[in-house]
Design an enzyme around this catalytic site. Sequence first.
Site, PDB file in Angstrom:
ATOM      1  N   GLU A   1      -5.508  -4.666  10.754  1.00  0.00           N
ATOM      2  CA  GLU A   1      -4.456  -3.668  10.916  1.00  0.00           C
ATOM      3  C   GLU A   1      -4.674  -2.895  12.210  1.00  0.00           C
ATOM      4  O   GLU A   1      -5.443  -1.921  12.234  1.00  0.00           O
ATOM      5  CB  GLU A   1      -4.490  -2.672   9.747  1.00  0.00           C
ATOM      6  CG  GLU A   1      -4.243  -3.301   8.397  1.00  0.00           C
ATOM      7  CD  GLU A   1      -3.628  -2.292   7.429  1.00  0.00           C
ATOM      8  OE1 GLU A   1      -2.564  -2.603   6.892  1.00  0.00           O
ATOM      9  OE2 GLU A   1      -4.204  -1.212   7.237  1.00  0.00           O
TER      10      GLU A   1
ATOM     11  N   GLU B   1      -6.828   4.994   8.003  1.00  0.00           N
ATOM     12  CA  GLU B   1      -6.621   6.405   7.652  1.00  0.00           C
ATOM     13  C   GLU B   1      -7.892   6.981   7.036  1.00  0.00           C
ATOM     14  O   GLU B   1      -8.225   8.145   7.246  1.00  0.00           O
ATOM     15  CB  GLU B   1      -5.423   6.526   6.694  1.00  0.00           C
ATOM     16  CG  GLU B   1      -4.105   6.352   7.447  1.00  0.00           C
ATOM     17  CD  GLU B   1      -2.986   5.729   6.641  1.00  0.00           C
ATOM     18  OE1 GLU B   1      -3.036   5.750   5.397  1.00  0.00           O
ATOM     19  OE2 GLU B   1      -2.041   5.213   7.275  1.00  0.00           O
TER      20      GLU B   1
ATOM     21  N   HIS C   1      -9.613   1.418   5.212  1.00  0.00           N
ATOM     22  CA  HIS C   1      -8.321   1.612   5.872  1.00  0.00           C
ATOM     23  C   HIS C   1      -8.496   2.591   7.033  1.00  0.00           C
ATOM     24  O   HIS C   1      -9.297   3.525   6.943  1.00  0.00           O
ATOM     25  CB  HIS C   1      -7.305   2.161   4.847  1.00  0.00           C
ATOM     26  CG  HIS C   1      -5.908   2.137   5.385  1.00  0.00           C
ATOM     27  ND1 HIS C   1      -5.440   3.091   6.250  1.00  0.00           N
ATOM     28  CD2 HIS C   1      -4.891   1.264   5.212  1.00  0.00           C
ATOM     29  CE1 HIS C   1      -4.186   2.799   6.580  1.00  0.00           C
ATOM     30  NE2 HIS C   1      -3.830   1.685   5.957  1.00  0.00           N
TER      31      HIS C   1
ATOM     32  N   SER D   1       3.336  -2.122  10.288  1.00  0.00           N
ATOM     33  CA  SER D   1       4.787  -2.230  10.447  1.00  0.00           C
ATOM     34  C   SER D   1       5.345  -3.619  10.126  1.00  0.00           C
ATOM     35  O   SER D   1       6.228  -4.118  10.821  1.00  0.00           O
ATOM     36  CB  SER D   1       5.211  -1.779  11.852  1.00  0.00           C
ATOM     37  OG  SER D   1       4.826  -0.434  12.070  1.00  0.00           O
TER      38      SER D   1
ATOM     39  N   GLY E   1       2.481   2.378  10.677  1.00  0.00           N
ATOM     40  CA  GLY E   1       3.451   3.456  10.485  1.00  0.00           C
ATOM     41  C   GLY E   1       4.178   3.864  11.754  1.00  0.00           C
ATOM     42  O   GLY E   1       4.860   4.876  11.799  1.00  0.00           O
TER      43      GLY E   1
ATOM     44  N   ASN F   1       0.863  -1.186   0.000  1.00  0.00           N
ATOM     45  CA  ASN F   1       0.000   0.000   0.000  1.00  0.00           C
ATOM     46  C   ASN F   1       0.899   1.236   0.000  1.00  0.00           C
ATOM     47  O   ASN F   1       1.478   1.583   1.023  1.00  0.00           O
ATOM     48  CB  ASN F   1      -0.891  -0.052   1.258  1.00  0.00           C
ATOM     49  CG  ASN F   1      -1.730   1.195   1.408  1.00  0.00           C
ATOM     50  OD1 ASN F   1      -1.830   2.021   0.489  1.00  0.00           O
ATOM     51  ND2 ASN F   1      -2.340   1.358   2.573  1.00  0.00           N
TER      52      ASN F   1
ATOM     53  N   LYS G   1       0.134   4.280  -0.411  1.00  0.00           N
ATOM     54  CA  LYS G   1      -0.521   5.490   0.130  1.00  0.00           C
ATOM     55  C   LYS G   1      -0.263   6.681  -0.810  1.00  0.00           C
ATOM     56  O   LYS G   1      -0.192   6.495  -2.017  1.00  0.00           O
ATOM     57  CB  LYS G   1      -0.059   5.750   1.566  1.00  0.00           C
ATOM     58  CG  LYS G   1      -0.215   4.493   2.434  1.00  0.00           C
ATOM     59  CD  LYS G   1      -0.052   4.728   3.895  1.00  0.00           C
ATOM     60  CE  LYS G   1      -0.197   3.394   4.618  1.00  0.00           C
ATOM     61  NZ  LYS G   1      -0.172   3.501   6.063  1.00  0.00           N
TER      62      LYS G   1
END
Length: 251
Positions: free
Chosen positions: A168, A98, A96, A213, A174, A10, A12
């Site tokens: 996730e 985010e 996701h 991660s 991240g 991904n 991003k």
Amino acid sequence: MIRRPLVAGNWKMCGCRSDIQALVDGVLVGLGGEIAAEVVVCPPAVYLDQVMSQIIGSEIKIAGQNCASAEKGAYTGEVSASMLADVGCQYVIIGHSERRQLFLEQDKTIAEKFKLIQANGMIPILCVGETLEQRQSDNANDVVGGQLEAVIDEVGVNAFFDAVVAYEPVWAIGTGLTATPEQAQEMHAYIRTLVARKESGVAEKLRVLYGGSVKPENARKLFSQSDIDGGLVGGASLEAKKFVAIVKAVI
Ligand code: PGA
């Protein structure tokens, strides 16, 4: 093998035309011939076409990072599921964290996207995951189960025959913090049990990816857990060497 592992990168909102060209070249060369995992890359939408022309003839597939929850029309700035299918996407990430946190996406909207993705012949990669606070207050299972069931309620469990779930944990995305293989396995098993309660055949076939991660150093241990069927990789997928090493951690 009942479930072929899948590793998805991904990217991003990262990269430019030349970076992406170099990244794809590096991945193609690094992967070489036969690979155990199915490999998917998720470029920013404007570069999908460019990546598609680079990967033609290889085993790599492309995916959208998101899609609109409406079919078409006056939705300035949006990209529809049919457009993603049109440029060659086979998968689309939805839900996701985010998107949930920064763009306030709700389960209902995510379920709409899920339907449109399948209606256009692609496979949704549905992301679920709890925050650190939710984990610390012992609510991780309820949150993840709730996110999953909200979509199952809308689309029906049989729709998950052609879907992928990505667990996730938000606190691992991240941050460099990774769920331990045991923590991840526990949640993956829980996800599979929830689905099995509704339809055991779907649960057996459902691929549940771990994301947060993932790195070359931890990939093998994570992927060797019985309910972890590959990974959704952010940061490390931007470096060809690291991404290739993660893909090759699937044996
Ligand atoms: P990360 O991102 O690997 O950089 O933690 C994972 C993701 O957001 O899909």
